[in-house]
Design a protein around this motif. Sequence first.
Motif, PDB file in Angstrom:
ATOM      1  N   SER A  87      30.505  40.114  78.754  1.00  0.00           N
ATOM      2  CA  SER A  87      30.958  39.766  77.413  1.00  0.00           C
ATOM      3  C   SER A  87      30.520  38.351  77.079  1.00  0.00           C
ATOM      4  CB  SER A  87      32.486  39.866  77.327  1.00  0.00           C
ATOM      5  OG  SER A  87      33.105  38.748  77.972  1.00  0.00           O
ATOM      6  N   HIS A  88      30.975  37.829  75.940  1.00  0.00           N
ATOM      7  CA  HIS A  88      30.650  36.456  75.562  1.00  0.00           C
ATOM      8  C   HIS A  88      31.270  35.453  76.523  1.00  0.00           C
ATOM      9  CE1 HIS A  88      34.662  36.917  73.867  1.00  0.00           C
ATOM     10  NE2 HIS A  88      34.723  35.616  73.733  1.00  0.00           N
ATOM     11  N   LEU A  89      32.221  35.900  77.342  1.00  0.00           N
ATOM     12  CA  LEU A  89      32.826  35.028  78.345  1.00  0.00           C
ATOM     13  C   LEU A  89      32.044  35.043  79.654  1.00  0.00           C
ATOM     14  CD1 LEU A  89      36.595  35.961  77.763  1.00  0.00           C
ATOM     15  CD2 LEU A  89      35.346  33.964  76.903  1.00  0.00           C
ATOM     16  N   GLY A  90      30.943  35.787  79.671  1.00  0.00           N
ATOM     17  CA  GLY A  90      30.137  35.896  80.872  1.00  0.00           C
ATOM     18  C   GLY A  90      30.366  37.232  81.557  1.00  0.00           C
ATOM     19  N   THR A  91      29.728  37.394  82.694  1.00  0.00           N
ATOM     20  CA  THR A  91      29.940  38.602  83.496  1.00  0.00           C
ATOM     21  C   THR A  91      30.980  38.297  84.569  1.00  0.00           C
ATOM     22  OG1 THR A  91      27.655  39.292  83.135  1.00  0.00           O
ATOM     23  CG2 THR A  91      28.830  40.324  84.975  1.00  0.00           C
ATOM     24  N   TYR A  92      31.945  39.183  84.701  1.00  0.00           N
ATOM     25  CA  TYR A  92      32.986  38.973  85.705  1.00  0.00           C
ATOM     26  C   TYR A  92      33.488  40.308  86.236  1.00  0.00           C
ATOM     27  CZ  TYR A  92      36.173  39.770  81.702  1.00  0.00           C
ATOM     28  OH  TYR A  92      36.818  40.299  80.601  1.00  0.00           O
ATOM     29  N   ALA A  93      34.051  40.262  87.433  1.00  0.00           N
ATOM     30  CA  ALA A  93      34.722  41.418  88.021  1.00  0.00           C
ATOM     31  C   ALA A  93      36.217  41.253  87.786  1.00  0.00           C
ATOM     32  CB  ALA A  93      34.428  41.501  89.514  1.00  0.00           C
ATOM     33  N   ILE A  94      36.905  42.386  87.569  1.00  0.00           N
ATOM     34  CA  ILE A  94      38.339  42.314  87.282  1.00  0.00           C
ATOM     35  C   ILE A  94      39.068  43.475  87.938  1.00  0.00           C
ATOM     36  CG2 ILE A  94      37.936  43.511  85.064  1.00  0.00           C
ATOM     37  CD1 ILE A  94      40.453  42.069  83.992  1.00  0.00           C
ATOM     38  N   THR A  95      40.241  43.176  88.480  1.00  0.00           N
ATOM     39  CA  THR A  95      41.154  44.202  88.962  1.00  0.00           C
ATOM     40  C   THR A  95      42.560  43.829  88.512  1.00  0.00           C
ATOM     41  OG1 THR A  95      41.914  45.446  90.894  1.00  0.00           O
ATOM     42  CG2 THR A  95      41.538  43.108  91.221  1.00  0.00           C
ATOM     43  N   THR A  96      43.391  44.826  88.272  1.00  0.00           N
ATOM     44  CA  THR A  96      44.740  44.580  87.759  1.00  0.00           C
ATOM     45  C   THR A  96      45.761  45.433  88.500  1.00  0.00           C
ATOM     46  OG1 THR A  96      44.662  46.332  86.071  1.00  0.00           O
ATOM     47  CG2 THR A  96      43.798  44.164  85.451  1.00  0.00           C
ATOM     48  N   VAL A  97      46.995  44.970  88.500  1.00  0.00           N
ATOM     49  CA  VAL A  97      48.124  45.752  89.006  1.00  0.00           C
ATOM     50  C   VAL A  97      49.269  45.594  88.019  1.00  0.00           C
ATOM     51  CG1 VAL A  97      49.768  46.118  90.879  1.00  0.00           C
ATOM     52  CG2 VAL A  97      47.447  45.367  91.405  1.00  0.00           C
ATOM     53  N   GLY A  98      49.810  46.697  87.560  1.00  0.00           N
ATOM     54  CA  GLY A  98      50.928  46.604  86.628  1.00  0.00           C
ATOM     55  C   GLY A  98      51.118  47.886  85.859  1.00  0.00           C
ATOM     56  N   GLN A  99      51.804  47.783  84.752  1.00  0.00           N
ATOM     57  CA  GLN A  99      52.090  48.948  83.921  1.00  0.00           C
ATOM     58  C   GLN A  99      52.113  48.525  82.463  1.00  0.00           C
ATOM     59  OE1 GLN A  99      54.964  51.794  85.342  1.00  0.00           O
ATOM     60  NE2 GLN A  99      55.851  52.058  83.306  1.00  0.00           N
ATOM     61  N   ILE A 100      51.494  49.349  81.596  1.00  0.00           N
ATOM     62  CA  ILE A 100      51.477  49.074  80.160  1.00  0.00           C
ATOM     63  C   ILE A 100      52.256  50.181  79.464  1.00  0.00           C
ATOM     64  CG2 ILE A 100      50.044  48.613  78.146  1.00  0.00           C
ATOM     65  CD1 ILE A 100      47.747  47.939  79.994  1.00  0.00           C
ATOM     66  N   ILE A 126      41.718  56.063  78.477  1.00  0.00           N
ATOM     67  CA  ILE A 126      40.832  54.964  78.836  1.00  0.00           C
ATOM     68  C   ILE A 126      41.339  54.283  80.101  1.00  0.00           C
ATOM     69  CG2 ILE A 126      40.150  54.582  76.452  1.00  0.00           C
ATOM     70  CD1 ILE A 126      42.006  52.151  76.418  1.00  0.00           C
ATOM     71  N   ASN A 127      40.440  53.618  80.772  1.00  0.00           N
ATOM     72  CA  ASN A 127      40.789  52.862  81.970  1.00  0.00           C
ATOM     73  C   ASN A 127      41.580  51.624  81.544  1.00  0.00           C
ATOM     74  OD1 ASN A 127      40.460  50.789  84.097  1.00  0.00           O
ATOM     75  ND2 ASN A 127      39.120  52.312  85.066  1.00  0.00           N
ATOM     76  N   MET A 128      42.798  51.493  82.064  1.00  0.00           N
ATOM     77  CA  MET A 128      43.657  50.402  81.623  1.00  0.00           C
ATOM     78  C   MET A 128      43.121  49.035  82.022  1.00  0.00           C
ATOM     79  SD  MET A 128      46.188  51.227  79.690  1.00  0.00           S
ATOM     80  CE  MET A 128      45.088  52.352  78.836  1.00  0.00           C
ATOM     81  N   THR A 129      42.431  48.958  83.150  1.00  0.00           N
ATOM     82  CA  THR A 129      41.835  47.678  83.531  1.00  0.00           C
ATOM     83  C   THR A 129      40.728  47.298  82.550  1.00  0.00           C
ATOM     84  OG1 THR A 129      42.387  47.985  85.861  1.00  0.00           O
ATOM     85  CG2 THR A 129      40.615  46.439  85.365  1.00  0.00           C
ATOM     86  N   GLU A 130      39.960  48.290  82.097  1.00  0.00           N
ATOM     87  CA  GLU A 130      38.941  48.026  81.084  1.00  0.00           C
ATOM     88  C   GLU A 130      39.583  47.543  79.793  1.00  0.00           C
ATOM     89  OE1 GLU A 130      35.247  50.206  78.685  1.00  0.00           O
ATOM     90  OE2 GLU A 130      36.565  51.391  79.979  1.00  0.00           O
ATOM     91  N   PHE A 131      40.725  48.134  79.449  1.00  0.00           N
ATOM     92  CA  PHE A 131      41.395  47.718  78.220  1.00  0.00           C
ATOM     93  C   PHE A 131      41.948  46.301  78.351  1.00  0.00           C
ATOM     94  CE2 PHE A 131      45.100  47.839  75.235  1.00  0.00           C
ATOM     95  CZ  PHE A 131      44.334  47.826  74.077  1.00  0.00           C
ATOM     96  N   VAL A 132      42.484  45.946  79.528  1.00  0.00           N
ATOM     97  CA  VAL A 132      42.938  44.572  79.749  1.00  0.00           C
ATOM     98  C   VAL A 132      41.766  43.614  79.572  1.00  0.00           C
ATOM     99  CG1 VAL A 132      43.821  42.951  81.474  1.00  0.00           C
ATOM    100  CG2 VAL A 132      44.877  45.208  81.233  1.00  0.00           C
ATOM    101  N   ALA A 133      40.590  43.978  80.109  1.00  0.00           N
ATOM    102  CA  ALA A 133      39.405  43.141  79.939  1.00  0.00           C
ATOM    103  C   ALA A 133      39.038  43.002  78.462  1.00  0.00           C
ATOM    104  CB  ALA A 133      38.240  43.738  80.724  1.00  0.00           C
ATOM    105  N   ALA A 134      39.187  44.091  77.699  1.00  0.00           N
ATOM    106  CA  ALA A 134      38.889  44.036  76.271  1.00  0.00           C
ATOM    107  C   ALA A 134      39.813  43.062  75.549  1.00  0.00           C
ATOM    108  CB  ALA A 134      39.000  45.433  75.662  1.00  0.00           C
ATOM    109  N   LEU A 135      41.080  43.053  75.936  1.00  0.00           N
ATOM    110  CA  LEU A 135      42.029  42.114  75.336  1.00  0.00           C
ATOM    111  C   LEU A 135      41.700  40.682  75.733  1.00  0.00           C
ATOM    112  CD1 LEU A 135      45.389  44.068  75.847  1.00  0.00           C
ATOM    113  CD2 LEU A 135      44.031  43.886  73.760  1.00  0.00           C
ATOM    114  N   ILE A 136      41.256  40.488  76.967  1.00  0.00           N
ATOM    115  CA  ILE A 136      40.836  39.157  77.408  1.00  0.00           C
ATOM    116  C   ILE A 136      39.640  38.682  76.585  1.00  0.00           C
ATOM    117  CG2 ILE A 136      39.773  37.884  79.326  1.00  0.00           C
ATOM    118  CD1 ILE A 136      41.496  39.585  81.227  1.00  0.00           C
ATOM    119  N   ASN A 137      38.713  39.593  76.332  1.00  0.00           N
ATOM    120  CA  ASN A 137      37.481  39.233  75.628  1.00  0.00           C
ATOM    121  C   ASN A 137      37.686  38.962  74.146  1.00  0.00           C
ATOM    122  OD1 ASN A 137      36.052  39.521  78.015  1.00  0.00           O
ATOM    123  ND2 ASN A 137      35.539  41.661  77.621  1.00  0.00           N
ATOM    124  N   GLU A 138      38.887  39.189  73.639  1.00  0.00           N
ATOM    125  CA  GLU A 138      39.194  38.843  72.249  1.00  0.00           C
ATOM    126  C   GLU A 138      39.274  37.332  72.053  1.00  0.00           C
ATOM    127  OE1 GLU A 138      40.350  41.330  69.407  1.00  0.00           O
ATOM    128  OE2 GLU A 138      38.665  41.979  70.657  1.00  0.00           O
TER     129      GLU A 138
END
Length: 474
Positions: A87-100, A126-138
Motif C-alpha cells: 500500500s502507500h504505507l509500503g509493503t508489510y506482513a501482518i498477523t492479528t489475533v482477536g474478534q470483530i 473476507i479475510n479479517m486480517t486483510e480487512f484490518v490491513a485495509a483499515l490501517i491503510n486508510e
Amino acid sequence: MGGFFGAVSRRDVVMDVFFGTDYHSHLGTKNAGMVVWNEETGFYRQIHSIANTPFRTRFDNDLADFAGVSGIGCISDSDPQPLLVRSHLGTYAITTVGQINNAEELVKTYFSDHGHQLMAMSSGKINMTEFVAALINECDSLKDGILNAQSLIDGSMTILLMTSEGEIIAARDRYGRLPVLIGADKDGRCVSFESFAYRKLGYHDEYELGPQEIVRITAGGYETILPAADKMKICAFLWTYYGYPNSNYEGVNVELMRYRNGAIMARDEMTAGTMPEVDYVAGVPDSGVPHAIGYANRSGGHFARPFVKYTPTWPRSFMPSNQQVRDQVAKMKQIPVPELIEDKKLLFVDDSIVRGTQLQGTVEFLFESGAKEVHMRSACPPIMYACKYLAFSRSNSDDDLLARRIVRKLEGEEGLKHLEEYSDASTHRGQCLLHAICEELGFDSLGYQSLDGLLEAIGIDREKICTYCWTGKE
C-alpha cells in the motif's frame, strides 16, 4: 483464539520463529503461517492448514527455503495468515489475533466509497486480517492506521506487523485482553504471547506492553510509539485455562495461580462444610490438574490420576471439524487406571465447564469404569455469556453454554433476569442450578469457584481483569 511470535536480530532468526510459533500451538488449530525478511530477497512466506497436522510437521519441509534476520509467525483459529500487504504505507506482513463483532457493519461502510475491494474466500466472506490491513491503510502512518482499526472494531484486536525494512511493530489490543511481551538476547529482540516460548530459546524478559501500547522493535531494542492506556481488562482465562503453565502474565505465573485457585476452592468449601468424603482428588487433564493439586494439598485429600489421556495420535480433541468425531476422539483418548476408579469415590476439578458435552462423556466413562461416586468442581464460576472478545469458548450463542441453557430450562426467560443470583451458590437459585446440572450430567455433587476466589488467586487489581463471561459486564 490464536497466538504469534516474531524476532528481529543481527543473525538468522528462522529457527527462533519456527520454534517460537510452534510453542503457541495450544492456542489454535486451524491455520498457521511464517514470513521472514532479509535485505537481499525481501519477504518469503508460507501458510498451511494445521487442522489435522501439527505446525511443526507442516512447516518442517519449508525450513530450507526460509532465510532472514527478521520474521513473524502465527497460529490462528481464524483465517489464513500472516498476509503480505502492499500500500502507500509500503509493503508489510501482518498477523492479528482477536474478534470483530461489527465486521459486517464495518465492511459495508468500507465499501460505501468507490474504489475499495477485498479478496473474497470461497464462503464469500473476507479475510479479517486483510480487512484490518485495509483499515490501517486508510491512514497516513502505520501507527495512526493501527489506532484507526482498533478504534473502529467492536471486540478486540492485537496486531503484529513486519515492515520492508525488517522492523517489527507490535500493538496490544485496546484493553490489553491478551499479553504481548518482548524478550532480548545478545543479538536481538523477540515478541511473543507466551513468555516461556522465548525463554526456552535463550531470550530473557525485557518488557511487557501495556493496553493499546504500540512499539517498534529492532535488533538493537524497542521504542514505544504510542504509550499505554490506563484501562486494562486482561482475560482471566489466560490463567484459568488456555495459558501455558510456564508463562507469566502481568507478573503472575500460570501454574502457581492454578495451585492457589484450587487451594482457595478447598478452603472455602471446608469453611462451608460442603466438602464430600472421597478416596481421591483428581484433575480433568490437562489444565484441570494443577487446580486439583492445589485443592488436594489444601484439603488433605489424596491426589491421583484415575485416567490419563492418550495423545500421541490425537494431541487435541477439538481438532476434527465434526462435533461427533471430536466427541469420539475425546472418548478414545481417555485411558482408565482401574485400580484408582473401581468402587472409588472421586472428586474431579476441571478448569471450567463451558458446554458440558465432553464432561458428560467423561462422567459416563468413569461410572462405566466402576466409579462409586463422581463429584465435580469447576475452577471458575458458571459461564453465563459467550466471550465476545477472544472467542475462546467456541460458542456461537449464549444458549450453547451449559449454565445458561439450564437457567432457561428451569425458569425460561424470567431466569435470564437473575443470572447473577444463579451464579451464587449461596442463593436458592444458585442451588437449583447446581442440582439441575448434577441431574443432567450425572455428578454426585457440583461446585464452582466463586468470582471472588478466582480473582484472589490471580492476585492483581480486579479492575484490570476481564470477567465478562461470568458477569456480562465490560
